[in-house]
Motif scaffolding. Structure first.
Motif, PDB file in Angstrom:
ATOM      1  N   ALA A  80      29.540  77.270  66.787  1.00  0.00           N
ATOM      2  CA  ALA A  80      30.872  76.733  66.487  1.00  0.00           C
ATOM      3  C   ALA A  80      30.926  75.233  66.774  1.00  0.00           C
ATOM      4  O   ALA A  80      31.538  74.460  66.026  1.00  0.00           O
ATOM      5  N   GLU A  81      30.303  74.824  67.867  1.00  0.00           N
ATOM      6  CA  GLU A  81      30.285  73.396  68.202  1.00  0.00           C
ATOM      7  C   GLU A  81      29.515  72.606  67.147  1.00  0.00           C
ATOM      8  O   GLU A  81      29.964  71.537  66.711  1.00  0.00           O
ATOM      9  N   ARG A  82      28.350  73.110  66.754  1.00  0.00           N
ATOM     10  CA  ARG A  82      27.567  72.405  65.730  1.00  0.00           C
ATOM     11  C   ARG A  82      28.360  72.290  64.436  1.00  0.00           C
ATOM     12  O   ARG A  82      28.356  71.245  63.779  1.00  0.00           O
ATOM     13  N   GLN A  83      29.055  73.351  64.072  1.00  0.00           N
ATOM     14  CA  GLN A  83      29.851  73.322  62.841  1.00  0.00           C
ATOM     15  C   GLN A  83      30.983  72.306  62.940  1.00  0.00           C
ATOM     16  O   GLN A  83      31.238  71.543  62.005  1.00  0.00           O
ATOM     17  N   ARG A  84      31.644  72.297  64.089  1.00  0.00           N
ATOM     18  CA  ARG A  84      32.763  71.371  64.275  1.00  0.00           C
ATOM     19  C   ARG A  84      32.301  69.922  64.186  1.00  0.00           C
ATOM     20  O   ARG A  84      32.947  69.092  63.525  1.00  0.00           O
ATOM     21  N   TYR A  85      31.173  69.611  64.827  1.00  0.00           N
ATOM     22  CA  TYR A  85      30.670  68.238  64.774  1.00  0.00           C
ATOM     23  C   TYR A  85      30.167  67.886  63.368  1.00  0.00           C
ATOM     24  O   TYR A  85      30.330  66.749  62.911  1.00  0.00           O
ATOM     25  N   ALA A  86      29.546  68.852  62.700  1.00  0.00           N
ATOM     26  CA  ALA A  86      29.094  68.597  61.331  1.00  0.00           C
ATOM     27  C   ALA A  86      30.282  68.276  60.417  1.00  0.00           C
ATOM     28  O   ALA A  86      30.210  67.368  59.580  1.00  0.00           O
ATOM     29  N   ASP A  87      31.365  68.998  60.588  1.00  0.00           N
ATOM     30  CA  ASP A  87      32.568  68.739  59.784  1.00  0.00           C
ATOM     31  C   ASP A  87      33.139  67.357  60.082  1.00  0.00           C
ATOM     32  O   ASP A  87      33.595  66.646  59.175  1.00  0.00           O
ATOM     33  N   ARG A  88      33.090  66.966  61.343  1.00  0.00           N
ATOM     34  CA  ARG A  88      33.612  65.648  61.699  1.00  0.00           C
ATOM     35  C   ARG A  88      32.740  64.528  61.132  1.00  0.00           C
ATOM     36  O   ARG A  88      33.254  63.489  60.702  1.00  0.00           O
ATOM     37  N   TRP A  89      31.415  64.758  61.107  1.00  0.00           N
ATOM     38  CA  TRP A  89      30.547  63.739  60.500  1.00  0.00           C
ATOM     39  C   TRP A  89      30.796  63.639  58.999  1.00  0.00           C
ATOM     40  O   TRP A  89      30.805  62.541  58.427  1.00  0.00           O
ATOM     41  N   THR A  90      31.013  64.779  58.351  1.00  0.00           N
ATOM     42  CA  THR A  90      31.331  64.766  56.919  1.00  0.00           C
ATOM     43  C   THR A  90      32.616  63.976  56.672  1.00  0.00           C
ATOM     44  O   THR A  90      32.715  63.204  55.714  1.00  0.00           O
ATOM     45  N   ALA A  91      33.594  64.151  57.556  1.00  0.00           N
ATOM     46  CA  ALA A  91      34.846  63.408  57.426  1.00  0.00           C
ATOM     47  C   ALA A  91      34.613  61.906  57.593  1.00  0.00           C
ATOM     48  O   ALA A  91      35.234  61.083  56.901  1.00  0.00           O
ATOM     49  N   VAL A  92      33.719  61.528  58.498  1.00  0.00           N
ATOM     50  CA  VAL A  92      33.379  60.115  58.680  1.00  0.00           C
ATOM     51  C   VAL A  92      32.787  59.557  57.399  1.00  0.00           C
ATOM     52  O   VAL A  92      33.149  58.468  56.942  1.00  0.00           O
ATOM     53  N   GLN A  93      31.862  60.295  56.789  1.00  0.00           N
ATOM     54  CA  GLN A  93      31.242  59.834  55.537  1.00  0.00           C
ATOM     55  C   GLN A  93      32.286  59.652  54.446  1.00  0.00           C
ATOM     56  O   GLN A  93      32.250  58.678  53.678  1.00  0.00           O
ATOM     57  N   GLU A  94      33.212  60.587  54.361  1.00  0.00           N
ATOM     58  CA  GLU A  94      34.256  60.498  53.330  1.00  0.00           C
ATOM     59  C   GLU A  94      35.199  59.326  53.610  1.00  0.00           C
ATOM     60  O   GLU A  94      35.663  58.655  52.692  1.00  0.00           O
ATOM     61  N   HIS A  95      35.471  59.078  54.891  1.00  0.00           N
ATOM     62  CA  HIS A  95      36.353  57.981  55.272  1.00  0.00           C
ATOM     63  C   HIS A  95      35.730  56.631  54.940  1.00  0.00           C
ATOM     64  O   HIS A  95      36.443  55.649  54.694  1.00  0.00           O
ATOM     65  N   PHE A  96      34.400  56.569  54.917  1.00  0.00           N
ATOM     66  CA  PHE A  96      33.718  55.314  54.640  1.00  0.00           C
ATOM     67  C   PHE A  96      34.111  54.749  53.275  1.00  0.00           C
ATOM     68  O   PHE A  96      34.154  53.538  53.091  1.00  0.00           O
ATOM     69  N   VAL A  97      34.382  55.615  52.332  1.00  0.00           N
ATOM     70  CA  VAL A  97      34.705  55.166  50.969  1.00  0.00           C
ATOM     71  C   VAL A  97      35.883  54.204  50.985  1.00  0.00           C
ATOM     72  O   VAL A  97      35.868  53.174  50.300  1.00  0.00           O
ATOM     73  N   ASP A  98      36.898  54.506  51.776  1.00  0.00           N
ATOM     74  CA  ASP A  98      38.098  53.668  51.803  1.00  0.00           C
ATOM     75  C   ASP A  98      38.134  52.693  52.975  1.00  0.00           C
ATOM     76  O   ASP A  98      38.712  51.613  52.854  1.00  0.00           O
ATOM     77  N   SER A  99      37.507  53.057  54.091  1.00  0.00           N
ATOM     78  CA  SER A  99      37.584  52.218  55.290  1.00  0.00           C
ATOM     79  C   SER A  99      36.231  52.170  55.985  1.00  0.00           C
ATOM     80  O   SER A  99      36.015  52.868  56.993  1.00  0.00           O
ATOM     81  N   PRO A 100      35.302  51.365  55.468  1.00  0.00           N
ATOM     82  CA  PRO A 100      33.948  51.340  56.031  1.00  0.00           C
ATOM     83  C   PRO A 100      33.907  51.003  57.520  1.00  0.00           C
ATOM     84  O   PRO A 100      33.193  51.652  58.289  1.00  0.00           O
ATOM     85  N   ARG A 101      34.654  50.000  57.941  1.00  0.00           N
ATOM     86  CA  ARG A 101      34.595  49.577  59.343  1.00  0.00           C
ATOM     87  C   ARG A 101      35.127  50.662  60.276  1.00  0.00           C
ATOM     88  O   ARG A 101      34.545  50.933  61.336  1.00  0.00           O
ATOM     89  N   GLU A 102      36.231  51.265  59.886  1.00  0.00           N
ATOM     90  CA  GLU A 102      36.786  52.327  60.715  1.00  0.00           C
ATOM     91  C   GLU A 102      35.832  53.511  60.773  1.00  0.00           C
ATOM     92  O   GLU A 102      35.669  54.141  61.829  1.00  0.00           O
ATOM     93  N   ALA A 103      35.192  53.822  59.663  1.00  0.00           N
ATOM     94  CA  ALA A 103      34.263  54.951  59.627  1.00  0.00           C
ATOM     95  C   ALA A 103      33.060  54.712  60.539  1.00  0.00           C
ATOM     96  O   ALA A 103      32.599  55.623  61.234  1.00  0.00           O
ATOM     97  N   ASP A 108      30.177  55.812  65.681  1.00  0.00           N
ATOM     98  CA  ASP A 108      29.709  55.352  66.992  1.00  0.00           C
ATOM     99  C   ASP A 108      30.327  56.202  68.095  1.00  0.00           C
ATOM    100  O   ASP A 108      29.623  56.682  69.001  1.00  0.00           O
ATOM    101  N   ALA A 109      31.631  56.423  68.022  1.00  0.00           N
ATOM    102  CA  ALA A 109      32.325  57.212  69.033  1.00  0.00           C
ATOM    103  C   ALA A 109      31.889  58.678  68.998  1.00  0.00           C
ATOM    104  O   ALA A 109      31.762  59.328  70.046  1.00  0.00           O
ATOM    105  N   LEU A 110      31.646  59.188  67.794  1.00  0.00           N
ATOM    106  CA  LEU A 110      31.245  60.591  67.666  1.00  0.00           C
ATOM    107  C   LEU A 110      29.872  60.833  68.282  1.00  0.00           C
ATOM    108  O   LEU A 110      29.658  61.835  68.983  1.00  0.00           O
ATOM    109  N   ILE A 111      28.929  59.934  68.034  1.00  0.00           N
ATOM    110  CA  ILE A 111      27.600  60.093  68.634  1.00  0.00           C
ATOM    111  C   ILE A 111      27.683  60.022  70.157  1.00  0.00           C
ATOM    112  O   ILE A 111      27.043  60.810  70.867  1.00  0.00           O
TER     113      ILE A 111
END
Length: 226
Positions: A80-103, A108-111
């Motif tokens: 469950a933890e691995r899945q949750r973190y994987a989903d959060r990384w996917t969200a970071v990648q998607e966020h990069f499209v609109d806000s690269p710096r924030e992503a 950095d914070a997620l790692i």
């Protein structure tokens, strides 16, 4: 037993002990360098460069890292933890499209968070956390170093942000993913497959976890709307 014989035996014992100690020191001198080089790989070369080519100074630093953190045992993540973190990384990648710096800052914070959960020093002690990670994930730790540097650009005094372009942000995020994959892998120890390698997903929850491992390159374009 005469006093002279006792003294002779003590001298012989001392010579044997000193000889054994000399052999151990000599052996460490011969194998320490190659051993550290094999363990740290690119991190070894980077440390030597930081010490202006002084290999002895670099090896002292790396040996100290091993002494401090070599016995660290990573706490395994459950599914469950691995899945949750994987989903959060996917969200970071998607966020990069609109806000690269924030992503990148989110990555950095997620790692830092995942590393702390696995048993490394917390993100508030970045340098110590990085040193510990370098002992156990030497092949990929520089990606974390780069994403942290880029994420922090401009946060201290407001300088440096303008000089960080989208391509550098993208490269930092891609480089950091290898360490993230290491830390969230179901396998213990070093990364088992090169970053960006598409792994054949297993059944069940592992299928969705594989989303964060497939080749990915963010682009400055919005996804097509359904």
């Amino acid at each position: 037993m005469s006093t002279g014989l006792i003294i002779l035996l003590i001298v012989i014992a001392a010579v044997v002990v000193l000889g054994a100690a000399a052999l151990i020191v000599r052996g460490r001198g011969r194998s320490g360098g190659p051993g550290l080089k094999r363990r740290f790989g690119p991190e070894y070369e980077r440390t030597v460069a930081l010490h202006d080519g002084d290999t002895k100074a670099a090896e002292r630093e790396l040996a100290e890292r091993v002494e401090r953190h070599g016995d660290l045992r990573e706490r395994p993540l459950d599914g469950a933890e691995r899945q949750r973190y994987a989903d959060r990384w996917t969200a970071v990648q998607e966020h990069f499209v609109d806000s690269p710096r924030e992503a990148v800052a989110e990555a950095d914070a997620l790692i830092a968070e995942v590393a702390a959960i696995r048993g490394y020093p917390d993100g508030g002690r970045y340098e110590e956390q990085l040193a510990a990670l370098s002992v156990h994930h030497a092949e990929h730790v520089d990606g974390y170093r780069q994403v942290h540097r880029v994420a922090r650009a401009g946060t201290d005094g407001g300088t440096g942000t303008a000089g960080t372009g989208t391509e550098e942000l993208r490269a930092a995020l891609l480089g950091a993913r290898a360490l993230f994959d290491d830390l969230t892998s179901a396998e213990s120890g070093r990364h088992r497959a090169p970053a960006g390698t598409d792994r054949t997903p297993a059944t069940g929850g592992a299928h969705s976890h594989a989303r964060s491992h497939v080749p990915w390159a963010p682009h400055r374009s919005r996804p097509k709307e359904s």
